[in-house]
Design a protein around this motif. Structure first.
Motif, PDB file in Angstrom:
ATOM      1  N   ILE A 215       0.833  -1.204   0.000  1.00  0.00           N
ATOM      2  CA  ILE A 215       0.000   0.000   0.000  1.00  0.00           C
ATOM      3  C   ILE A 215       0.864   1.249   0.000  1.00  0.00           C
ATOM      4  CG2 ILE A 215      -1.716   1.308   1.323  1.00  0.00           C
ATOM      5  CD1 ILE A 215      -2.795  -1.384   2.338  1.00  0.00           C
ATOM      6  N   ASP A 216       2.008   1.183   0.650  1.00  0.00           N
ATOM      7  CA  ASP A 216       2.890   2.347   0.725  1.00  0.00           C
ATOM      8  C   ASP A 216       3.486   2.719  -0.634  1.00  0.00           C
ATOM      9  OD1 ASP A 216       2.433   2.834   3.376  1.00  0.00           O
ATOM     10  OD2 ASP A 216       4.266   1.886   4.116  1.00  0.00           O
ATOM     11  N   ARG A 217       3.299   1.890  -1.641  1.00  0.00           N
ATOM     12  CA  ARG A 217       3.754   2.212  -2.996  1.00  0.00           C
ATOM     13  C   ARG A 217       2.719   3.036  -3.766  1.00  0.00           C
ATOM     14  NH1 ARG A 217       5.898  -3.279  -5.725  1.00  0.00           N
ATOM     15  NH2 ARG A 217       6.526  -1.780  -7.323  1.00  0.00           N
ATOM     16  N   ALA A 218       1.534   3.208  -3.212  1.00  0.00           N
ATOM     17  CA  ALA A 218       0.460   3.916  -3.908  1.00  0.00           C
ATOM     18  C   ALA A 218       0.713   5.416  -3.913  1.00  0.00           C
ATOM     19  CB  ALA A 218      -0.880   3.614  -3.246  1.00  0.00           C
TER      20      ALA A 218
ATOM     21  N   ARG B 153       1.932   2.210  17.354  1.00  0.00           N
ATOM     22  CA  ARG B 153       2.178   0.779  17.526  1.00  0.00           C
ATOM     23  C   ARG B 153       2.660   0.130  16.231  1.00  0.00           C
ATOM     24  NH1 ARG B 153      -3.830  -0.030  20.097  1.00  0.00           N
ATOM     25  NH2 ARG B 153      -3.557   1.308  21.918  1.00  0.00           N
ATOM     26  N   ARG B 154       3.069   0.920  15.284  1.00  0.00           N
ATOM     27  CA  ARG B 154       3.412   0.414  13.952  1.00  0.00           C
ATOM     28  C   ARG B 154       4.697  -0.412  13.972  1.00  0.00           C
ATOM     29  NH1 ARG B 154       4.753   4.248   8.745  1.00  0.00           N
ATOM     30  NH2 ARG B 154       4.915   2.590   7.187  1.00  0.00           N
ATOM     31  N   PRO B 155       4.635  -1.686  13.587  1.00  0.00           N
ATOM     32  CA  PRO B 155       5.841  -2.516  13.560  1.00  0.00           C
ATOM     33  C   PRO B 155       6.667  -2.237  12.306  1.00  0.00           C
ATOM     34  CG  PRO B 155       3.966  -3.775  12.785  1.00  0.00           C
ATOM     35  CD  PRO B 155       3.430  -2.430  13.186  1.00  0.00           C
ATOM     36  N   LYS B 156       7.910  -2.664  12.344  1.00  0.00           N
ATOM     37  CA  LYS B 156       8.737  -2.543  11.151  1.00  0.00           C
ATOM     38  C   LYS B 156       8.289  -3.589  10.128  1.00  0.00           C
ATOM     39  CE  LYS B 156      12.863  -0.768  13.495  1.00  0.00           C
ATOM     40  NZ  LYS B 156      14.306  -0.986  13.763  1.00  0.00           N
ATOM     41  N   VAL B 157       8.148  -3.164   8.889  1.00  0.00           N
ATOM     42  CA  VAL B 157       7.665  -4.045   7.823  1.00  0.00           C
ATOM     43  C   VAL B 157       8.732  -4.169   6.750  1.00  0.00           C
ATOM     44  CG1 VAL B 157       5.913  -4.370   6.042  1.00  0.00           C
ATOM     45  CG2 VAL B 157       5.269  -3.421   8.258  1.00  0.00           C
ATOM     46  N   GLN B 158       9.064  -5.394   6.404  1.00  0.00           N
ATOM     47  CA  GLN B 158      10.050  -5.622   5.347  1.00  0.00           C
ATOM     48  C   GLN B 158       9.447  -5.300   3.990  1.00  0.00           C
ATOM     49  OE1 GLN B 158      11.352  -9.673   5.719  1.00  0.00           O
ATOM     50  NE2 GLN B 158      12.819  -9.197   7.324  1.00  0.00           N
ATOM     51  N   ALA B 159      10.286  -4.873   3.079  1.00  0.00           N
ATOM     52  CA  ALA B 159       9.830  -4.605   1.719  1.00  0.00           C
ATOM     53  C   ALA B 159       9.366  -5.909   1.076  1.00  0.00           C
ATOM     54  CB  ALA B 159      10.957  -3.985   0.897  1.00  0.00           C
TER      55      ALA B 159
ATOM     56  N   SER C 176      -7.434  11.522  12.146  1.00  0.00           N
ATOM     57  CA  SER C 176      -6.043  11.704  12.550  1.00  0.00           C
ATOM     58  C   SER C 176      -5.761  10.996  13.867  1.00  0.00           C
ATOM     59  CB  SER C 176      -5.727  13.199  12.676  1.00  0.00           C
ATOM     60  OG  SER C 176      -5.878  13.846  11.426  1.00  0.00           O
ATOM     61  N   ARG C 177      -6.744  11.012  14.769  1.00  0.00           N
ATOM     62  CA  ARG C 177      -6.567  10.335  16.054  1.00  0.00           C
ATOM     63  C   ARG C 177      -6.406   8.836  15.865  1.00  0.00           C
ATOM     64  NH1 ARG C 177      -9.659   7.470  19.281  1.00  0.00           N
ATOM     65  NH2 ARG C 177     -11.482   7.799  17.964  1.00  0.00           N
ATOM     66  N   VAL C 178      -7.227   8.232  14.977  1.00  0.00           N
ATOM     67  CA  VAL C 178      -7.124   6.807  14.693  1.00  0.00           C
ATOM     68  C   VAL C 178      -5.763   6.486  14.100  1.00  0.00           C
ATOM     69  CG1 VAL C 178      -8.036   4.909  13.309  1.00  0.00           C
ATOM     70  CG2 VAL C 178      -9.613   6.519  14.412  1.00  0.00           C
ATOM     71  N   SER C 179      -5.303   7.321  13.160  1.00  0.00           N
ATOM     72  CA  SER C 179      -3.994   7.090  12.545  1.00  0.00           C
ATOM     73  C   SER C 179      -2.873   7.203  13.563  1.00  0.00           C
ATOM     74  CB  SER C 179      -3.769   8.090  11.403  1.00  0.00           C
ATOM     75  OG  SER C 179      -4.561   7.779  10.297  1.00  0.00           O
ATOM     76  N   ALA C 180      -2.988   8.169  14.469  1.00  0.00           N
ATOM     77  CA  ALA C 180      -1.940   8.363  15.467  1.00  0.00           C
ATOM     78  C   ALA C 180      -1.818   7.154  16.381  1.00  0.00           C
ATOM     79  CB  ALA C 180      -2.240   9.615  16.279  1.00  0.00           C
TER      80      ALA C 180
ATOM     81  N   GLN D  31      -5.964  -4.931  11.404  1.00  0.00           N
ATOM     82  CA  GLN D  31      -7.044  -4.133  10.823  1.00  0.00           C
ATOM     83  C   GLN D  31      -6.788  -2.643  11.060  1.00  0.00           C
ATOM     84  OE1 GLN D  31      -9.412  -4.934   8.888  1.00  0.00           O
ATOM     85  NE2 GLN D  31     -10.197  -6.978   9.307  1.00  0.00           N
ATOM     86  N   VAL D  32      -6.361  -2.301  12.257  1.00  0.00           N
ATOM     87  CA  VAL D  32      -6.081  -0.905  12.571  1.00  0.00           C
ATOM     88  C   VAL D  32      -4.877  -0.410  11.772  1.00  0.00           C
ATOM     89  CG1 VAL D  32      -5.473   0.714  14.431  1.00  0.00           C
ATOM     90  CG2 VAL D  32      -7.108  -1.128  14.853  1.00  0.00           C
ATOM     91  N   ARG D  33      -3.868  -1.276  11.652  1.00  0.00           N
ATOM     92  CA  ARG D  33      -2.683  -0.920  10.862  1.00  0.00           C
ATOM     93  C   ARG D  33      -3.053  -0.721   9.392  1.00  0.00           C
ATOM     94  NH1 ARG D  33       1.785  -4.129   8.752  1.00  0.00           N
ATOM     95  NH2 ARG D  33       0.767  -6.040   9.493  1.00  0.00           N
ATOM     96  N   LEU D  34      -3.981  -1.550   8.898  1.00  0.00           N
ATOM     97  CA  LEU D  34      -4.450  -1.401   7.521  1.00  0.00           C
ATOM     98  C   LEU D  34      -5.135  -0.051   7.314  1.00  0.00           C
ATOM     99  CD1 LEU D  34      -5.191  -2.422   4.672  1.00  0.00           C
ATOM    100  CD2 LEU D  34      -7.182  -3.565   5.700  1.00  0.00           C
ATOM    101  N   SER D  35      -6.001   0.332   8.246  1.00  0.00           N
ATOM    102  CA  SER D  35      -6.706   1.611   8.091  1.00  0.00           C
ATOM    103  C   SER D  35      -5.731   2.782   8.047  1.00  0.00           C
ATOM    104  CB  SER D  35      -7.719   1.796   9.224  1.00  0.00           C
ATOM    105  OG  SER D  35      -7.074   2.038  10.463  1.00  0.00           O
ATOM    106  N   SER D  36      -4.659   2.684   8.831  1.00  0.00           N
ATOM    107  CA  SER D  36      -3.654   3.745   8.833  1.00  0.00           C
ATOM    108  C   SER D  36      -2.893   3.790   7.511  1.00  0.00           C
ATOM    109  CB  SER D  36      -2.684   3.542   9.993  1.00  0.00           C
ATOM    110  OG  SER D  36      -1.721   4.573  10.038  1.00  0.00           O
ATOM    111  N   ALA D  37      -2.518   2.622   6.977  1.00  0.00           N
ATOM    112  CA  ALA D  37      -1.812   2.565   5.693  1.00  0.00           C
ATOM    113  C   ALA D  37      -2.687   3.111   4.568  1.00  0.00           C
ATOM    114  CB  ALA D  37      -1.392   1.129   5.393  1.00  0.00           C
ATOM    115  N   CYS D  38      -3.977   2.781   4.626  1.00  0.00           N
ATOM    116  CA  CYS D  38      -4.903   3.282   3.605  1.00  0.00           C
ATOM    117  C   CYS D  38      -5.031   4.793   3.682  1.00  0.00           C
ATOM    118  CB  CYS D  38      -6.276   2.630   3.773  1.00  0.00           C
ATOM    119  SG  CYS D  38      -6.306   0.875   3.359  1.00  0.00           S
ATOM    120  N   ARG D  39      -5.039   5.317   4.889  1.00  0.00           N
ATOM    121  CA  ARG D  39      -5.155   6.771   5.059  1.00  0.00           C
ATOM    122  C   ARG D  39      -3.901   7.479   4.553  1.00  0.00           C
ATOM    123  NH1 ARG D  39      -7.005   6.201   9.532  1.00  0.00           N
ATOM    124  NH2 ARG D  39      -9.164   6.192   8.837  1.00  0.00           N
ATOM    125  N   ARG D  40      -2.738   6.884   4.750  1.00  0.00           N
ATOM    126  CA  ARG D  40      -1.512   7.485   4.207  1.00  0.00           C
ATOM    127  C   ARG D  40      -1.562   7.513   2.680  1.00  0.00           C
ATOM    128  NH1 ARG D  40       0.934   4.023   7.990  1.00  0.00           N
ATOM    129  NH2 ARG D  40       1.819   2.716   6.333  1.00  0.00           N
ATOM    130  N   ALA D  41      -2.072   6.425   2.074  1.00  0.00           N
ATOM    131  CA  ALA D  41      -2.198   6.387   0.615  1.00  0.00           C
ATOM    132  C   ALA D  41      -3.170   7.455   0.136  1.00  0.00           C
ATOM    133  CB  ALA D  41      -2.660   5.002   0.164  1.00  0.00           C
TER     134      ALA D  41
END
Length: 346
Positions: A195-198, A327-333, A318-322, A231-241
């Motif tokens: 998602i971070d490639r979007a 709690r965002r873990p490191k994600v490998q490419a 913004s509060r949900v994303s924060a 699920q929460v991490r997904l919503s944050s990634a989608c919001r960044r996109a």
């Protein structure tokens, strides 16, 4: 056994006469998949296709599965990702060696004895892994790709009409190969990295595993569990996109807690005709469709169903994303699948 099923064949012609952008026709996926979105493709794919034709963007699907929306949309450019490497290899084999693939599938007898033998195999070559993946999917019970905690496939034999013949009789493999002939990047990895490639003008379609916030997981179809934290991490990634100009669509079970983590998305409740896997409680067979649109084109999406909400203040999103970022873990490419897939020849 899988390698013995592949015979010599005339060389596949180099190149393809049509690109996915030229095909632009709805195509059935070659896999059956629990929770797949064939039922949604007819209404959603035309909207996504028109959007991508206008924006010139890339289609991104971080939870590929059968790819029903991708094959119906037939985009010119796509990033297709999944954690299941055998599944991604199956899509790559359809793209690279569809004729060899059909020959291998057709040469395996469809009976319980062969099924049990193939299920126990652990082939090494990418092509053999792809053949096994597709053949088991088309002959297993309910088309459910389910593995235990050790990653061993454990769905029982299907029997009856559960056969792979339809893949070549109806030209499904050929159609999918045409759609895959565009600029397609197949990767294996975490959804967040994909998602971070979007970027601006891209479309991201997310169809994760259902996750009940009151349980550790809803259904297990593999060795890893898609948790509520995911699920929460997904919503944050989608919001960044979304912030980078991408349009994001997310589907999931109609749980009220999910609506709370997508306050800045249009929400549509979709009625499902059937359910696969574990039967859910009354009232939860419906699904939510969340649409994050940087241009907030409400009328454009209303054709999919009644939009049930007005967008809430950006501060809440913004509060949900924060909370998620904290709690965002490191994600490998993600790892790109080495292609082309080479057939195994006797």
């Amino acid at each position: 056994m899988v390698s013995q099923a592949v015979g010599n064949q005339a060389q596949i012609k180099e190149g393809k006469t049509q690109s996915a952008a030229v095909v632009q026709e709805a195509c059935k996926p070659f896999l059956r998949w629990a929770g797949g979105k064939r039922w949604l493709a007819r209404s959603l794919a035309p909207i996504l296709r028109r959007h991508l034709d206008t924006s010139g963007g890339t289609y991104i699907e971080p939870f590929l599965g059968s790819g029903a929306i991708f094959y119906a949309t037939a985009p010119a450019r796509a990033i297709l990702n999944d954690l299941n490497e055998d599944l991604v290899l199956a899509h790559a084999a359809v793209a690279d060696v569809p004729d060899y693939l059909v020959k291998a599938l057709a040469s395996l007898p469809v009976d319980r004895e062969t099924y049990n033998a193939v299920r126990e195999l652990a082939p090494k070559s990418p092509f053999e892994r792809a053949v096994r993946m597709i053949w088991l999917n088309r002959t297993c019970y309910g088309g459910i790709h389910r593995t235990n905690k050790q990653g061993q496939f454990n769905t029982p034999y299907g029997g009856g009409s559960r056969r792979p013949d339809v893949l070549w009789r109806e030209g499904i493999v050929e159609g999918c190969a045409q759609v895959l002939s565009g600029d397609i990047d197949l990767t294996v990895g975490d959804f967040e990295a994909a998602i971070d490639r979007a970027g601006d003008g891209d479309v991201v379609f997310c169809d994760p595993t259902y996750s009940n916030p009151n349980r550790d997981h809803f259904d297990r179809y593999g060795p890893s569990v898609f948790s509520w934290a995911d699920q929460v991490r997904l919503s944050s990634a989608c919001r960044r996109a979304l912030g980078r100009g991408a349009t994001v669509i997310v589907t999931n079970g109609a749980y009220s807690q999910l609506a709370e983590i997508y306050p800045d998305a249009y929400r549509i409740t979709l009625k499902r005709a059937t359910s696969m896997g574990v039967r859910r409680k009354a009232g939860t067979d419906d699904e939510y469709l969340f649409i994050l649109d940087p241009w907030k084109r409400r009328r454009k999406w209303a054709g999919l169903g009644e939009i049930e909400n007005r967008l809430k203040q950006a501060a809440e999103a913004s509060r949900v994303s924060a909370l998620s970022e904290a709690r965002r873990p490191k994600v490998q490419a993600p790892r790109t699948i080495v292609r082309p897939i080479e057939p195994v020849l006797d």
